[in-house]
Design an enzyme around this catalytic site. Structure first.
Site, PDB file in Angstrom:
ATOM      1  N   GLU A 103       0.875  -1.180   0.000  1.00 51.12           N
ATOM      2  CA  GLU A 103       0.000   0.000   0.000  1.00 51.12           C
ATOM      3  C   GLU A 103       0.906   1.221   0.000  1.00 51.12           C
ATOM      4  O   GLU A 103       1.625   1.462   0.967  1.00 51.12           O
ATOM      5  CB  GLU A 103      -0.928  -0.015   1.214  1.00 51.12           C
ATOM      6  CG  GLU A 103      -2.018   1.054   1.152  1.00 51.12           C
ATOM      7  CD  GLU A 103      -1.791   2.196   2.112  1.00 51.12           C
ATOM      8  OE1 GLU A 103      -1.031   3.113   1.736  1.00 51.12           O
ATOM      9  OE2 GLU A 103      -2.356   2.189   3.206  1.00 51.12           O
ATOM     10  N   CYS A 119      -2.460   8.434   4.267  1.00 50.66           N
ATOM     11  CA  CYS A 119      -2.352   8.077   2.849  1.00 50.66           C
ATOM     12  C   CYS A 119      -3.637   8.371   2.086  1.00 50.66           C
ATOM     13  O   CYS A 119      -3.603   8.640   0.884  1.00 50.66           O
ATOM     14  CB  CYS A 119      -1.975   6.608   2.709  1.00 50.66           C
ATOM     15  SG  CYS A 119      -3.094   5.473   3.555  1.00 50.66           S
TER      16      CYS A 119
END
Length: 476
Positions: free
Chosen positions: A248, A282
């Protein structure tokens, strides 16, 4: 300074090292503790231990692993306050943010062990009726995880949750910036009865020392949470043999606020998500496109809400925002702000350091931003909201997609058809309509340069397991 002596966990033993490195409290700039510095011998020990731990753990049925995993979750909760205090000291988080970070660790442990009971192993029909075909899901092997500093314990949970539930073993390297709470949680695995070698946790700020974790043929899955550049480099280094990857990586989330949006709801949601964890998230809104008819009203409301934040760490009253993680990151973000303003952007609010100790940066909103600015092209990863107007003549969904990243996106509209069209066309691993929402049962991961694979949900668990087809002749 924190007097606790932090140690690594390797093969069920707590390991001290002669060499250490400092961990700094972002809220004060003070060193809070020394973390152990892993040497080459510790990396080799961890690989051997994880391989041995996998052989033991994978041979245990889930019914035997489950009580140990749940006991670990319970033990972590018994030490919750101690762990949260450590977490606040190394991250500068406000208390509610640290509480959420810790809570996701135990939530993941309990969720994945339940999800493992429902793993799908379907039968595939045979057109001739001669064979019984079925799928087998079995533990993959040793997992190496490199984790980010923004949510240290959530990130640990995202990895050891599926590791333990699937029957794998792990070597986890928390960020060198925030290793302390993670190391303390690893210590408690021993008391919970997790067998030696199943969870190994090392700390280091020297990548040349830890690279053998990537290149080893014992490593079957490399998983990571971090920047795209770091992820690509780690994957390159790993390609000494075939491995599985689940990473990720960076994000640059677009937000589209249409003219028919519930503006108060949109402002509250976007501002709170943007400045949560000081923008160091994020999935944080990065490029906020607002229809020109509501652009001025959006900026006015967003300014009021952003200026209602109190800058401080730990416990306090009202809505709080902590510091950035360190001075280098703060200077990088200030550089993005200054560059945008020099190129014509308007500073609606914020943009400055505070006079207090630590690495605080005021919540900042920029207007009159254009698509060429670095603050739009790059992932900000700081408390800056860049707001761009759009008109009915713009292909707004193409603008939202005009970026190499594709982790998260947000759309605000009361028009159902418009919302569904946006969800269909936006190139992103998740699209939230009218409210940001994340949960352990929902898959989390990116498209394009934002990564491969998923955290959370049954789809993450499947990445820690084989997909084996078995065919048995039943009719000649």
């Amino acid at each position: 300074m924190n007097t606790h002596q932090y140690k690594m966990l390797i093969d069920g033993e707590l390991i001290s090292t002669e060499q250490t490195f400092p961990v700094v409290n972002p809220a004060t700039g003070d060193v809070v503790a020394q973390a152990p510095q892993a040497g080459p011998e510790h990396i080799e020990q961890a690989l051997i231990a994880a391989d041995k731990g996998f052989n033991l753990w994978s041979s245990m049925p889930l019914s035997e692993r489950e009580p140990l995993i749940l006991a670990y979750a319970d033990l972590l909760e018994q030490h919750k306050q101690e762990i949260i205090d450590i977490l606040i000291a190394e991250t500068g988080k406000p208390y509610d943010n640290a509480d959420y970070d810790f809570g996701m660790l135990v939530t993941c442990l309990r969720y994945f062990v339940e999800e493992a009971k429902r793993i799908e192993q379907p039968v595939i029909p045979d057109p001739d009726g001669r064979f019984l075909h079925y799928m087998r899901r079995q533990p993959l092997g040793v997992v190496v995880g490199y984790l980010a500093w923004n949510f240290p314990l959530l990130n640990v949970g995202y990895k050891i949750g599926p590791v333990l539930a699937s029957g794998c073993s792990a070597i986890i390297k928390p960020s060198q910036v925030t290793p302390l709470a993670s190391l303390r949680c690893a210590e408690l695995a021993i008391a919970a009865g997790i067998p030696a070698g199943v969870i190994n946790m090392i700390s280091s700020d020297q990548y040349d020392v830890t690279d053998p974790l990537l290149t080893s043929d014992k490593t079957k899955l490399f998983t990571m949470i971090g920047s795209t550049n770091a992820g690509v480099n780690c994957m390159k280094n790993s390609l000494t043999n075939l491995k599985h990857f689940s990473v990720e990586l960076g994000g640059n989330a677009p937000v589209v606020v249409y003219d028919d949006a519930d503006l108060d709801k949109a402002v509250q949601d976007i501002v709170d998500l943007k400045f949560g964890n000081s923008g160091q998230v994020c999935v944080s809104p990065n490029r906020c496109f607002v229809h020109e008819s509501v652009y001025s009203a959006f900026l006015e409301k967003a300014k009021v809400r952003a200026e209602g934040l109190t800058l401080r760490a730990g416990k306090g009253e009202g809505r709080m925002m902590g510091p950035m993680i360190n001075g280098k990151e703060r200077e990088r973000v200030i550089g993005l702000i200054e560059q945008a303003v020099a190129n014509g952007a308007s500073l609606v609010t914020g943009g400055n350091k505070t006079a207090d100790a630590g690495f605080y940066l005021q919540p900042t909103i920029l207007a009159d931003v254009d698509l060429s600015m670095s603050v739009v092209q790059q992932e900000i990863f700081g408390p800056v909201l860049a707001v761009l107007p759009f008109s009915d003549n713009d292909d707004i969904l193409s603008l939202a997609n005009d970026n190499e990243f594709g982790l998260a996106a947000y759309v605000y509209t009361t028009n159902l058809q418009r919302g569904l069209q946006a969800a269909e066309k936006i190139q992103s691993g998740s699209v939230c309509i009218n409210e940001a929402h994340y949960a352990v049962q929902l898959p989390h991961g990116g498209l394009k340069q934002s990564g491969i694979g998923k955290d959370c949900s049954k789809y993450s668990l499947e990445e820690y397991m084989t997909l084996k087809r078995v065919s048995v002749l039943i009719n000649n």
